[in-house]
Write a protein that holds these residues in place. Sequence first.
Motif, PDB file in Angstrom:
ATOM      1  N   VAL A 165     -18.052 -20.825  11.014  1.00 21.20           N
ATOM      2  CA  VAL A 165     -17.385 -19.840  10.946  1.00 21.20           C
ATOM      3  C   VAL A 165     -17.130 -18.683  10.102  1.00 21.20           C
ATOM      4  O   VAL A 165     -16.672 -17.623  10.345  1.00 21.20           O
ATOM      5  N   LEU A 166     -17.871 -18.578   9.001  1.00 21.55           N
ATOM      6  CA  LEU A 166     -17.951 -17.994   8.021  1.00 21.55           C
ATOM      7  C   LEU A 166     -19.003 -16.820   8.621  1.00 21.55           C
ATOM      8  O   LEU A 166     -19.133 -15.345   7.976  1.00 21.55           O
ATOM      9  N   THR A 167     -19.535 -17.376   9.082  1.00 23.96           N
ATOM     10  CA  THR A 167     -21.291 -16.652   8.803  1.00 23.96           C
ATOM     11  C   THR A 167     -20.831 -15.993  10.881  1.00 23.96           C
ATOM     12  O   THR A 167     -21.805 -15.220  10.696  1.00 23.96           O
ATOM     13  N   GLU A 168     -19.962 -16.435  11.288  1.00 25.70           N
ATOM     14  CA  GLU A 168     -19.884 -15.745  12.534  1.00 25.70           C
ATOM     15  C   GLU A 168     -19.046 -14.574  12.902  1.00 25.70           C
ATOM     16  O   GLU A 168     -18.341 -14.082  12.034  1.00 25.70           O
ATOM     17  N   GLN A 169     -19.718 -13.960  12.949  1.00 28.57           N
ATOM     18  CA  GLN A 169     -18.826 -11.905  13.512  1.00 28.57           C
ATOM     19  C   GLN A 169     -17.626 -12.153  14.781  1.00 28.57           C
ATOM     20  O   GLN A 169     -18.069 -12.128  15.908  1.00 28.57           O
ATOM     21  N   ARG A 170     -16.589 -12.571  14.640  1.00 30.31           N
ATOM     22  CA  ARG A 170     -15.163 -12.825  14.820  1.00 30.31           C
ATOM     23  C   ARG A 170     -14.400 -10.940  15.178  1.00 30.31           C
ATOM     24  O   ARG A 170     -14.559 -10.594  13.839  1.00 30.31           O
ATOM     25  N   GLN A 171     -14.040 -10.783  15.704  1.00 27.77           N
ATOM     26  CA  GLN A 171     -13.083  -9.773  15.660  1.00 27.77           C
ATOM     27  C   GLN A 171     -12.028 -10.449  15.927  1.00 27.77           C
ATOM     28  O   GLN A 171     -11.543 -11.752  15.777  1.00 27.77           O
ATOM     29  N   THR A 172     -11.399  -9.639  14.350  1.00 28.27           N
ATOM     30  CA  THR A 172      -9.701 -10.257  14.256  1.00 28.27           C
ATOM     31  C   THR A 172      -8.939  -9.075  14.207  1.00 28.27           C
ATOM     32  O   THR A 172      -8.875  -8.061  14.534  1.00 28.27           O
ATOM     33  N   ASP A 173      -7.518  -9.798  14.245  1.00 29.56           N
ATOM     34  CA  ASP A 173      -6.895  -8.597  14.944  1.00 29.56           C
ATOM     35  C   ASP A 173      -5.411  -8.378  13.892  1.00 29.56           C
ATOM     36  O   ASP A 173      -4.411  -8.491  13.712  1.00 29.56           O
ATOM     37  N   PHE A 174      -6.108  -8.734  12.332  1.00 33.72           N
ATOM     38  CA  PHE A 174      -4.863  -8.263  11.393  1.00 33.72           C
ATOM     39  C   PHE A 174      -5.959  -7.111   9.891  1.00 33.72           C
ATOM     40  O   PHE A 174      -7.619  -7.543   9.994  1.00 33.72           O
ATOM     41  N   ASP A 175      -5.387  -6.801   9.275  1.00 34.68           N
ATOM     42  CA  ASP A 175      -6.505  -5.837   8.390  1.00 34.68           C
ATOM     43  C   ASP A 175      -5.805  -7.499   7.064  1.00 34.68           C
ATOM     44  O   ASP A 175      -5.043  -7.988   6.684  1.00 34.68           O
ATOM     45  N   PHE A 176      -7.184  -7.463   5.994  1.00 33.62           N
ATOM     46  CA  PHE A 176      -6.921  -8.042   5.140  1.00 33.62           C
ATOM     47  C   PHE A 176      -7.098  -7.357   3.962  1.00 33.62           C
ATOM     48  O   PHE A 176      -8.758  -6.818   4.096  1.00 33.62           O
ATOM     49  N   ASP A 177      -6.487  -6.910   2.872  1.00 35.19           N
ATOM     50  CA  ASP A 177      -6.761  -5.889   1.663  1.00 35.19           C
ATOM     51  C   ASP A 177      -6.385  -6.762   0.862  1.00 35.19           C
ATOM     52  O   ASP A 177      -5.302  -7.700   0.332  1.00 35.19           O
ATOM     53  N   ILE A 178      -7.675  -6.753  -0.243  1.00 37.17           N
ATOM     54  CA  ILE A 178      -7.374  -7.442  -1.224  1.00 37.17           C
ATOM     55  C   ILE A 178      -6.851  -7.010  -2.532  1.00 37.17           C
ATOM     56  O   ILE A 178      -7.607  -5.826  -2.857  1.00 37.17           O
ATOM     57  N   PRO A 179      -5.848  -7.895  -3.145  1.00 34.67           N
ATOM     58  CA  PRO A 179      -4.754  -6.982  -3.807  1.00 34.67           C
ATOM     59  C   PRO A 179      -5.508  -7.202  -5.423  1.00 34.67           C
ATOM     60  O   PRO A 179      -6.779  -8.242  -5.376  1.00 34.67           O
ATOM     61  N   ARG A 180      -5.504  -6.244  -6.223  1.00 36.08           N
ATOM     62  CA  ARG A 180      -6.455  -5.579  -7.655  1.00 36.08           C
ATOM     63  C   ARG A 180      -5.340  -6.940  -8.474  1.00 36.08           C
ATOM     64  O   ARG A 180      -4.565  -6.834  -8.902  1.00 36.08           O
ATOM     65  N   LEU A 181      -6.712  -6.648  -9.601  1.00 36.36           N
ATOM     66  CA  LEU A 181      -5.717  -8.340 -10.068  1.00 36.36           C
ATOM     67  C   LEU A 181      -5.233  -7.160 -11.731  1.00 36.36           C
ATOM     68  O   LEU A 181      -6.320  -6.333 -12.142  1.00 36.36           O
ATOM     69  N   LYS A 182      -4.177  -7.360 -12.041  1.00 37.58           N
ATOM     70  CA  LYS A 182      -4.149  -6.313 -13.004  1.00 37.58           C
ATOM     71  C   LYS A 182      -3.947  -7.194 -14.845  1.00 37.58           C
ATOM     72  O   LYS A 182      -3.290  -8.492 -14.331  1.00 37.58           O
ATOM     73  N   VAL A 183      -4.981  -6.926 -15.680  1.00 33.12           N
ATOM     74  CA  VAL A 183      -5.431  -8.140 -16.879  1.00 33.12           C
ATOM     75  C   VAL A 183      -5.478  -6.893 -17.781  1.00 33.12           C
ATOM     76  O   VAL A 183      -5.562  -5.862 -17.404  1.00 33.12           O
ATOM     77  N   THR A 184      -4.697  -7.500 -18.761  1.00 31.58           N
ATOM     78  CA  THR A 184      -3.893  -7.087 -20.213  1.00 31.58           C
ATOM     79  C   THR A 184      -4.908  -7.668 -21.055  1.00 31.58           C
ATOM     80  O   THR A 184      -5.094  -9.217 -21.154  1.00 31.58           O
ATOM     81  N   ILE A 185      -5.655  -6.957 -21.427  1.00 31.52           N
ATOM     82  CA  ILE A 185      -6.478  -7.870 -22.697  1.00 31.52           C
ATOM     83  C   ILE A 185      -5.759  -7.118 -23.952  1.00 31.52           C
ATOM     84  O   ILE A 185      -5.052  -5.946 -24.208  1.00 31.52           O
ATOM     85  N   ARG A 186      -5.447  -8.609 -24.480  1.00 36.40           N
ATOM     86  CA  ARG A 186      -4.891  -8.433 -26.623  1.00 36.40           C
ATOM     87  C   ARG A 186      -6.224  -9.230 -27.043  1.00 36.40           C
ATOM     88  O   ARG A 186      -6.471  -9.945 -26.932  1.00 36.40           O
ATOM     89  N   PRO A 187      -6.487  -8.896 -28.029  1.00 35.47           N
ATOM     90  CA  PRO A 187      -7.078  -8.886 -29.155  1.00 35.47           C
ATOM     91  C   PRO A 187      -6.173  -9.771 -30.041  1.00 35.47           C
ATOM     92  O   PRO A 187      -5.317 -10.336 -30.054  1.00 35.47           O
ATOM     93  N   ALA A 188      -7.181 -10.552 -30.209  1.00 34.35           N
ATOM     94  CA  ALA A 188      -7.147 -11.979 -30.588  1.00 34.35           C
ATOM     95  C   ALA A 188      -6.683 -12.322 -31.631  1.00 34.35           C
ATOM     96  O   ALA A 188      -6.763 -11.548 -32.671  1.00 34.35           O
ATOM     97  N   ASP A 189      -5.235 -13.306 -32.384  1.00 34.81           N
ATOM     98  CA  ASP A 189      -4.401 -13.140 -33.660  1.00 34.81           C
ATOM     99  C   ASP A 189      -4.555 -14.377 -33.994  1.00 34.81           C
ATOM    100  O   ASP A 189      -4.986 -15.638 -33.987  1.00 34.81           O
ATOM    101  N   PHE A 190      -5.741 -14.571 -35.605  1.00 36.76           N
ATOM    102  CA  PHE A 190      -6.569 -15.810 -35.704  1.00 36.76           C
ATOM    103  C   PHE A 190      -5.394 -16.061 -37.034  1.00 36.76           C
ATOM    104  O   PHE A 190      -6.109 -16.795 -37.641  1.00 36.76           O
ATOM    105  N   SER A 191      -3.663 -15.670 -36.867  1.00 33.86           N
ATOM    106  CA  SER A 191      -3.443 -15.734 -38.292  1.00 33.86           C
ATOM    107  C   SER A 191      -2.804 -17.084 -39.056  1.00 33.86           C
ATOM    108  O   SER A 191      -3.239 -17.853 -37.154  1.00 33.86           O
TER     109      SER A 191
END
Length: 84
Positions: A58-84
Amino acid sequence: MGITTVSSREFNQHASDVKKAANDGPVFITDRGRPAHVLLSIEEYLKLTGGQESLADVLTEQRQTDFDFDIPRLKVTIRPADFS
């Protein structure tokens, strides 16, 4: 239904004959005398699998799709580690 066994060398040299033999039953292909592969007709394969497609098919077969699928961006917030 007959079972046929051929070596890898025989398979490479006589592929069309081996494919014809697979119409009469499974063909075991050996490497160094040990079974390594089995060649089946598509009908026999579908009987064994219940006629269902595998996920890989199924994954390798070229099928026509009738919908668009946009992968949403993952929003990542990087915080410094608190070692206290």
